[in-house]
Scaffold this motif. Structure first.
Motif, PDB file in Angstrom:
ATOM      1  N   ASN B  95       0.753  -1.224  -0.111  1.00  0.00           N
ATOM      2  CA  ASN B  95      -0.155   0.048   0.020  1.00  0.00           C
ATOM      3  C   ASN B  95       0.821   1.262   0.201  1.00  0.00           C
ATOM      4  O   ASN B  95       2.077   1.213   0.146  1.00  0.00           O
ATOM      5  CB  ASN B  95      -0.939   0.028   1.168  1.00  0.00           C
ATOM      6  CG  ASN B  95      -0.312  -0.281   2.501  1.00  0.00           C
ATOM      7  OD1 ASN B  95       0.827   0.379   2.914  1.00  0.00           O
ATOM      8  ND2 ASN B  95      -0.979  -0.754   3.370  1.00  0.00           N
ATOM      9  N   THR B  97       1.283   3.683   2.147  1.00  0.00           N
ATOM     10  CA  THR B  97       2.297   3.832   3.511  1.00  0.00           C
ATOM     11  C   THR B  97       3.481   2.988   3.282  1.00  0.00           C
ATOM     12  O   THR B  97       4.513   3.563   3.636  1.00  0.00           O
ATOM     13  CB  THR B  97       1.260   3.348   4.548  1.00  0.00           C
ATOM     14  OG1 THR B  97       0.003   4.046   4.690  1.00  0.00           O
ATOM     15  CG2 THR B  97       2.227   3.480   5.816  1.00  0.00           C
ATOM     16  N   LEU B  98       3.403   1.750   2.972  1.00  0.00           N
ATOM     17  CA  LEU B  98       4.622   0.971   3.106  1.00  0.00           C
ATOM     18  C   LEU B  98       5.527   1.298   1.791  1.00  0.00           C
ATOM     19  O   LEU B  98       6.664   1.169   2.099  1.00  0.00           O
ATOM     20  CB  LEU B  98       4.218  -0.725   2.769  1.00  0.00           C
ATOM     21  CG  LEU B  98       3.402  -1.369   3.860  1.00  0.00           C
ATOM     22  CD1 LEU B  98       2.782  -2.233   3.465  1.00  0.00           C
ATOM     23  CD2 LEU B  98       4.388  -1.498   5.200  1.00  0.00           C
ATOM     24  N   PHE B 101       7.725   4.151   2.873  1.00  0.00           N
ATOM     25  CA  PHE B 101       8.821   3.956   3.679  1.00  0.00           C
ATOM     26  C   PHE B 101      10.046   3.233   2.767  1.00  0.00           C
ATOM     27  O   PHE B 101      11.011   3.563   3.147  1.00  0.00           O
ATOM     28  CB  PHE B 101       8.271   2.782   4.632  1.00  0.00           C
ATOM     29  CG  PHE B 101       9.066   2.453   5.747  1.00  0.00           C
ATOM     30  CD1 PHE B 101       9.131   3.094   7.097  1.00  0.00           C
ATOM     31  CD2 PHE B 101      10.102   1.519   5.631  1.00  0.00           C
ATOM     32  CE1 PHE B 101      10.005   2.930   7.855  1.00  0.00           C
ATOM     33  CE2 PHE B 101      11.262   1.230   6.652  1.00  0.00           C
ATOM     34  CZ  PHE B 101      10.869   2.008   7.941  1.00  0.00           C
ATOM     35  N   PHE B 125      -2.801  14.264   3.449  1.00  0.00           N
ATOM     36  CA  PHE B 125      -3.386  13.284   4.049  1.00  0.00           C
ATOM     37  C   PHE B 125      -2.357  12.375   5.004  1.00  0.00           C
ATOM     38  O   PHE B 125      -1.297  12.244   4.750  1.00  0.00           O
ATOM     39  CB  PHE B 125      -3.703  11.878   2.693  1.00  0.00           C
ATOM     40  CG  PHE B 125      -4.435  10.861   3.380  1.00  0.00           C
ATOM     41  CD1 PHE B 125      -5.725  10.900   3.835  1.00  0.00           C
ATOM     42  CD2 PHE B 125      -3.691   9.692   3.576  1.00  0.00           C
ATOM     43  CE1 PHE B 125      -6.526   9.938   4.113  1.00  0.00           C
ATOM     44  CE2 PHE B 125      -4.408   8.658   4.203  1.00  0.00           C
ATOM     45  CZ  PHE B 125      -5.890   8.737   4.212  1.00  0.00           C
ATOM     46  N   PRO B 126      -2.795  12.333   6.153  1.00  0.00           N
ATOM     47  CA  PRO B 126      -1.949  12.008   7.277  1.00  0.00           C
ATOM     48  C   PRO B 126      -1.084  10.966   7.299  1.00  0.00           C
ATOM     49  O   PRO B 126       0.152  10.810   7.916  1.00  0.00           O
ATOM     50  CB  PRO B 126      -2.906  12.261   8.685  1.00  0.00           C
ATOM     51  CG  PRO B 126      -4.101  11.959   7.944  1.00  0.00           C
ATOM     52  CD  PRO B 126      -4.180  12.358   6.800  1.00  0.00           C
ATOM     53  N   THR B 127      -1.282   9.901   6.435  1.00  0.00           N
ATOM     54  CA  THR B 127      -0.444   8.674   6.446  1.00  0.00           C
ATOM     55  C   THR B 127       0.796   9.033   6.021  1.00  0.00           C
ATOM     56  O   THR B 127       1.798   8.428   6.647  1.00  0.00           O
ATOM     57  CB  THR B 127      -1.083   7.511   5.700  1.00  0.00           C
ATOM     58  OG1 THR B 127      -0.593   6.311   6.455  1.00  0.00           O
ATOM     59  CG2 THR B 127      -0.668   7.512   4.252  1.00  0.00           C
ATOM     60  N   TYR B 130       2.767  10.357   8.962  1.00  0.00           N
ATOM     61  CA  TYR B 130       2.817   9.231   9.946  1.00  0.00           C
ATOM     62  C   TYR B 130       4.177   8.448   9.806  1.00  0.00           C
ATOM     63  O   TYR B 130       4.941   7.707  10.674  1.00  0.00           O
ATOM     64  CB  TYR B 130       1.461   8.480  10.077  1.00  0.00           C
ATOM     65  CG  TYR B 130       0.380   9.084  10.571  1.00  0.00           C
ATOM     66  CD1 TYR B 130       0.391  10.337  11.091  1.00  0.00           C
ATOM     67  CD2 TYR B 130      -0.948   8.690  10.340  1.00  0.00           C
ATOM     68  CE1 TYR B 130      -0.866  11.012  11.412  1.00  0.00           C
ATOM     69  CE2 TYR B 130      -2.099   9.050  10.806  1.00  0.00           C
ATOM     70  CZ  TYR B 130      -2.023  10.325  11.354  1.00  0.00           C
ATOM     71  OH  TYR B 130      -3.148  10.901  11.858  1.00  0.00           O
ATOM     72  N   ILE B 131       4.061   7.996   8.456  1.00  0.00           N
ATOM     73  CA  ILE B 131       4.968   7.006   8.079  1.00  0.00           C
ATOM     74  C   ILE B 131       6.557   7.667   8.008  1.00  0.00           C
ATOM     75  O   ILE B 131       7.451   7.018   8.208  1.00  0.00           O
ATOM     76  CB  ILE B 131       4.739   6.026   6.789  1.00  0.00           C
ATOM     77  CG1 ILE B 131       5.414   4.887   6.269  1.00  0.00           C
ATOM     78  CG2 ILE B 131       4.887   7.000   5.514  1.00  0.00           C
ATOM     79  CD1 ILE B 131       5.434   4.013   7.490  1.00  0.00           C
ATOM     80  N   GLN B 133       7.243   9.832   9.976  1.00  0.00           N
ATOM     81  CA  GLN B 133       7.564   9.919  11.416  1.00  0.00           C
ATOM     82  C   GLN B 133       8.255   8.510  11.901  1.00  0.00           C
ATOM     83  O   GLN B 133       9.286   8.419  12.358  1.00  0.00           O
ATOM     84  CB  GLN B 133       6.567  10.418  12.441  1.00  0.00           C
ATOM     85  CG  GLN B 133       6.178  11.661  12.157  1.00  0.00           C
ATOM     86  CD  GLN B 133       4.914  12.321  12.826  1.00  0.00           C
ATOM     87  OE1 GLN B 133       3.953  11.662  13.234  1.00  0.00           O
ATOM     88  NE2 GLN B 133       4.736  13.464  13.095  1.00  0.00           N
ATOM     89  N   GLY B 134       7.563   7.445  11.592  1.00  0.00           N
ATOM     90  CA  GLY B 134       8.022   6.130  11.777  1.00  0.00           C
ATOM     91  C   GLY B 134       9.303   5.800  11.236  1.00  0.00           C
ATOM     92  O   GLY B 134      10.241   5.163  11.666  1.00  0.00           O
ATOM     93  N   PHE B 135       9.375   6.165   9.954  1.00  0.00           N
ATOM     94  CA  PHE B 135      10.756   6.032   9.524  1.00  0.00           C
ATOM     95  C   PHE B 135      11.892   6.864  10.130  1.00  0.00           C
ATOM     96  O   PHE B 135      13.016   6.296  10.574  1.00  0.00           O
ATOM     97  CB  PHE B 135      10.872   6.639   8.073  1.00  0.00           C
ATOM     98  CG  PHE B 135      12.144   6.537   7.260  1.00  0.00           C
ATOM     99  CD1 PHE B 135      12.609   5.349   6.778  1.00  0.00           C
ATOM    100  CD2 PHE B 135      12.858   7.415   7.115  1.00  0.00           C
ATOM    101  CE1 PHE B 135      13.693   5.258   5.990  1.00  0.00           C
ATOM    102  CE2 PHE B 135      14.010   7.305   6.502  1.00  0.00           C
ATOM    103  CZ  PHE B 135      14.644   6.197   5.965  1.00  0.00           C
ATOM    104  N   TYR B 169      -5.785  16.224  -0.858  1.00  0.00           N
ATOM    105  CA  TYR B 169      -6.884  15.477  -0.468  1.00  0.00           C
ATOM    106  C   TYR B 169      -8.189  16.214  -0.106  1.00  0.00           C
ATOM    107  O   TYR B 169      -9.225  15.560  -0.223  1.00  0.00           O
ATOM    108  CB  TYR B 169      -6.721  14.171   0.320  1.00  0.00           C
ATOM    109  CG  TYR B 169      -6.854  14.421   1.790  1.00  0.00           C
ATOM    110  CD1 TYR B 169      -5.926  15.109   2.643  1.00  0.00           C
ATOM    111  CD2 TYR B 169      -7.841  13.753   2.644  1.00  0.00           C
ATOM    112  CE1 TYR B 169      -6.075  15.165   3.891  1.00  0.00           C
ATOM    113  CE2 TYR B 169      -8.034  13.904   3.912  1.00  0.00           C
ATOM    114  CZ  TYR B 169      -6.992  14.829   4.584  1.00  0.00           C
ATOM    115  OH  TYR B 169      -7.178  14.937   5.986  1.00  0.00           O
TER     116      TYR B 169
END
Lengths: 409, 409
Positions: B95, B97-98, B101, B125-127, B130-131, B133-135, B169
């Motif tokens: 998807n 998000t991935l 990353f 769009f926040p994802t 978010y990703i 930030q995770g990264f 979006y």
């Protein structure tokens, strides 16, 4: 062969799982010994998928409020009893590779700085090592291999987390999950169990074994369809402890608030990423609903009986032709028989496939035969062994058409 | 309304895309203005999915050699012309998000140490944030937001990579992809384009814009089905430069050699991870095959005509009721109309849905109406505007049943 067909028919009549075979859509003329790689189709799968197609057509975007959005958790709860987990401990999402990455990040994020090693198994399914290597390159951890057959205890110094398969994909060897989990925890490390070759193949007791983390796929013994999504398990006492690094909006505490900053969901939901393919959950749900009726002790008994039958039928032949039998003893076995012929293995499997006996081949020289008790009868296995014998004794496998390599083996 | 139904029928008769409507399985009585969130079902989708179900049932594991395994690249090549890419530059996988990353890891792995910032857009769009930030938590990079409406050039110091959406979006605002790409490259940074709201909504020219990296989804304007897999684009000159961190076995140079160490594939294939759901590619393939016949210039013309028609029909009503119209001017617009009523937006959308006019709602107060030229007629849009007017003028949206919140909005 040494066992008569009459005796085989008797075994089939006495089989408490015999009725399940009718609940699969099996093709005519096929003896399928590759359910350890892709499970057969449950009879209810098509109707389930058609239902979701109709839902997409007629309900359109409303489908997300009609079971699509929460499918990862709903199916996780259906999955839980099959692996000895509890409700709220399992989510169905993404694939094993990605789920391992999430858990590696989640676990190492809680570790002290003197534990910087991620250990994966040599000789086991390589994606577990590949993703550990990718994780370590990015995070600065050190990746090491546990050499195949070595003592785990000697490799745990400085280890944050080790990825282990309960059942080895090549040999079918079963690890003692309870003892190994205890050993790893006693060394202050964590273990992620890969249940790809155990979920649906034998009784698994994550809770009883003290396991905290696990992943696995649903398309082998669990019949979810080609590439059906994987599962991820976190013991309830180890949830809610921090981020997982693949932090997409479906794992957010409030995905539809559209906040700028990521806040992980408090429960197993945090291991979701972005939008999932709603359609693909339907076939798996049809299968898991059927699995709720399976007696796992009876499954284990039949699994061992089938694999023993296959070996017994072939024992003299294998010895005479120098084919190595890697299959562990029953108590140390998953649900497969592993034979090695480094020269002819590939061609033998191709010749069997041409006869409708489907096993699979893995480099180097490995012929794998999976035993799925829900849809294999004793006679199926007996007939498969007969074909194997004929392919070898006739030299049929030497035909040139069986030497051609396919892209996917 | 100011435009007569007679004039509308004339527009429909002159529409060069009118025939495509028959190639969708549309439910009766629905005016669907949410194709920007989940596209309608192509008429060929069901047959395609049924075909793959039959293939799973009858061919079992052999299906992986019959189009399943290479579906990510095959469909990537079908996707490429829709976004101005070339064969071998696009893969369909996982998807958005991935995929973000993967690209963040791939790009930053090539950056010097003085570029440690990953920039994502505030208000989009926040994802994507978010990703990022995770990264950054895992890799040690620094995440920053580009505040909505600010000048990008002022935020590019020390930036390794910025994630930007071509179409916002919420507002539907279209960025100038060519100029922005040039600007980012001139600052020595890279940009990942998120095409979620542009692929299939308007002509996209990745090659012509000098874009090197992009992601996007296929379930909105491209009709791939709920949660159909995403796409990932890397310009041919920027492939083969290193690892992407989600290094699973399907991205390996030789996935069926089962080597212990990861070696990335030399081409776009390296962005695959583990096993994908073969079934879900079928519906998307049916759709992309249809998309190969679409004239993108005609699509753009109709998209703008439809959104202008909707606004023109409602202009006086919006002003009279204090509903804000965020929709940018045609040349700066994607394919949606965005209206804001912070107090009643949610209820208005619910009241419209009850009448069969489906748009969607995003916090705070945002009503989105997507215009998908392949299956919306001018009359559909005119009738939708009429319903909107009636819902507002009658006060119907004030009914208590329209205030109840669903889990998914």
């Amino acid at each position: 062969m040494s066992i008569s067909l009459e005796r085989i028919h008797q075994l089939d009549r006495q089989d408490p799982l015999a009725d399940f075979k009718r609940r699969f859509a099996l093709p005519e003329g096929v003896l399928y010994l590759d359910g350890n790689s892709l499970g057969a189709q449950p009879a209810g799968a098509r109707e389930a998928v058609d239902g979701t197609l109709e839902q997409w057509r007629d309900e359109l975007i409303k489908g997300w409020n009609q079971g699509w959005f929460d499918a990862p958790e709903r199916l996780g709860d259906l999955m839980a009893p099959i692996i000895g987990a509890r409700g709220g401990e399992v989510v169905i999402t993404d694939n094993i590779t990605l789920n391992l990455f999430k858990l590696l990040g989640y676990i190492t994020g809680q570790c002290s700085n003197d534990r910087r090693v991620v250990l994966s198994e040599g000789g086991n399914f390589p994606t577990d090592g590949y993703i550990a290597q990718g994780f370590c390159r990015l995070s600065g951890h050190e990746h090491r291999f546990l050499p195949e057959g070595s003592e785990l205890a000697e490799y745990l110094d400085g280890v944050a987390v080790v990825v282990l398969s309960q059942v080895n994909y090549r040999t079918g060897r079963l690890r003692d999950m309870a003892a190994t989990t205890r050993l790893v925890h006693d060394h202050g490390a964590e273990v992620i169990w890969d249940l790809a070759h155990s979920a649906g193949a034998l009784p698994v007791d994550l809770t009883g074994c003290g396991a905290r983390y696990a992943v696995g796929c649903t398309y082998k013994y669990l019949n979810g369809g080609p590439g059906a999504p994987a599962f991820l398990y976190v013991h309830r006492d180890h949830q809610g402890r921090g981020w997982q690094p693949l932090s997409g909006w479906h794992g957010h505490a409030a995905p539809f608030a559209f906040d700028a900053d990521y806040v992980p969901a408090g429960d197993i939901t945090r291991f979701r990423t972005g939008t999932h393919s709603a359609l693909i959950y339907s076939a798996l749900e049809a299968s898991l609903t059927m699995w709720a009726e399976v007696d796992m002790a009876a499954l284990r008994d039949k699994s061992l009986a089938l694999s023993e039958l296959f070996r017994e039928c072939l024992d003299d032949l294998l010895k005479a032709h120098g084919i190595e039998d890697l299959t562990p003893s029953p108590e140390e076995r998953g649900s497969q028989v592993s034979l090695v012929d480094s020269e002819h293995g590939y061609a033998i499997v191709q010749a069997l496939i041409a006869r409708g006996v489907i096993g699979d081949y893995r480099e180097p020289g490995l012929m794998r035969f999976g035993f799925t008790p829900l849809y294999l009868s004793y006679e199926d296995v007996w007939q498969a062994a007969r074909h194997f014998r004929e392919v070898i004794e006739s030299g049929e496998y030497r035909e040139s058409r069986f030497q051609v390599r396919c892209a996917v083996t």
